[in-house]
Motif scaffolding. Structure first.
Motif, mmCIF file in Angstrom:
data_model
loop_
_atom_site.group_PDB
_atom_site.id
_atom_site.type_symbol
_atom_site.label_atom_id
_atom_site.label_comp_id
_atom_site.label_asym_id
_atom_site.label_seq_id
_atom_site.Cartn_x
_atom_site.Cartn_y
_atom_site.Cartn_z
ATOM 1 N N LEU A 97 4.741 -54.651 6.136
ATOM 2 C CA LEU A 97 4.840 -53.526 5.214
ATOM 3 C C LEU A 97 5.159 -52.274 5.801
ATOM 4 O O LEU A 97 6.077 -51.455 5.107
ATOM 5 N N GLN A 98 5.153 -52.033 6.924
ATOM 6 C CA GLN A 98 5.718 -50.739 7.704
ATOM 7 C C GLN A 98 7.204 -50.724 7.706
ATOM 8 O O GLN A 98 8.094 -49.955 7.360
ATOM 9 N N GLY A 108 12.945 -55.380 4.298
ATOM 10 C CA GLY A 108 11.724 -55.861 4.408
ATOM 11 C C GLY A 108 11.299 -56.823 3.230
ATOM 12 O O GLY A 108 10.390 -57.581 3.896
ATOM 13 N N LEU A 109 11.684 -57.083 2.376
ATOM 14 C CA LEU A 109 11.166 -58.188 1.541
ATOM 15 C C LEU A 109 11.784 -59.248 1.959
ATOM 16 O O LEU A 109 11.203 -60.507 1.816
ATOM 17 N N GLU A 110 12.987 -59.404 2.512
ATOM 18 C CA GLU A 110 13.488 -60.570 3.050
ATOM 19 C C GLU A 110 12.747 -60.837 4.577
ATOM 20 O O GLU A 110 12.389 -62.181 4.701
ATOM 21 N N GLY A 111 12.342 -59.936 4.989
ATOM 22 C CA GLY A 111 11.377 -60.404 6.090
ATOM 23 C C GLY A 111 9.967 -60.959 5.918
ATOM 24 O O GLY A 111 9.555 -61.860 6.303
ATOM 25 N N VAL A 112 9.606 -60.537 4.653
ATOM 26 C CA VAL A 112 8.160 -60.926 3.907
ATOM 27 C C VAL A 112 8.759 -62.547 3.781
ATOM 28 O O VAL A 112 7.657 -63.453 4.149
ATOM 29 N N ARG A 113 9.793 -62.766 3.262
ATOM 30 C CA ARG A 113 10.065 -64.410 2.736
ATOM 31 C C ARG A 113 10.226 -65.092 3.894
ATOM 32 O O ARG A 113 9.800 -66.156 3.960
#
Length: 125
Positions: A97-98, A108-113
């Motif tokens: 989130l940070q 960031g969203l790619e990191g979440v995936r």
């Protein structure tokens, strides 16, 4: 083999796990051997062995760095490393989130995936 390299290889085996380390060893060849030596000696032997930060913190910082640099392959490794070093899925989510805020929404969203894939593969989702 130097002491620094031996230290780095030991730390690397501990933080990335035996399976990954053994696969890495099996795929070392004349072309990539020097790059791997640098990683072992300087990344793990010199930096990861320093007393200023614990391994969990270093792992969480590495997650953000891989997101910022858009390095999904290395991000997968570092999410697993963070888990190996005691980070919880909740702590990893907070780092993600940070990272969304400081690195940008697409990265960031790619990191979440990527993190979801790793967490799911370990039965943590």
């Amino acid at each position: 083999m130097t002491d620094l390299r031996n230290t780095g290889r030991g730390i690397m085996r501990e933080v990335i796990g035996d399976d990954y380390f053994d696969k890495r060893e099996a795929s070392t060849n004349a072309f990539n051997a020097e790059a791997r030596r640098l990683s072992e000696e300087y990344c793990f032997g010199e930096i990861w062995s320093r007393p200023g930060l614990d391994r969990k913190t270093r792992s969480l910082l590495s997650i953000t760095t891989m997101i910022a640099l858009n390095r999904q392959h290395e991000l997968r490794i570092h999410v697993g490393t963070a888990l190996n070093n005691g980070a919880t899925p909740d702590e990893i989510r907070e780092v993600l989130l940070q990272s969304i805020i400081y690195c940008g929404l697409p990265a960031g969203l790619e990191g979440v995936r990527v993190a979801e894939e790793v967490l799911a593969s370990r039965g943590l989702l």
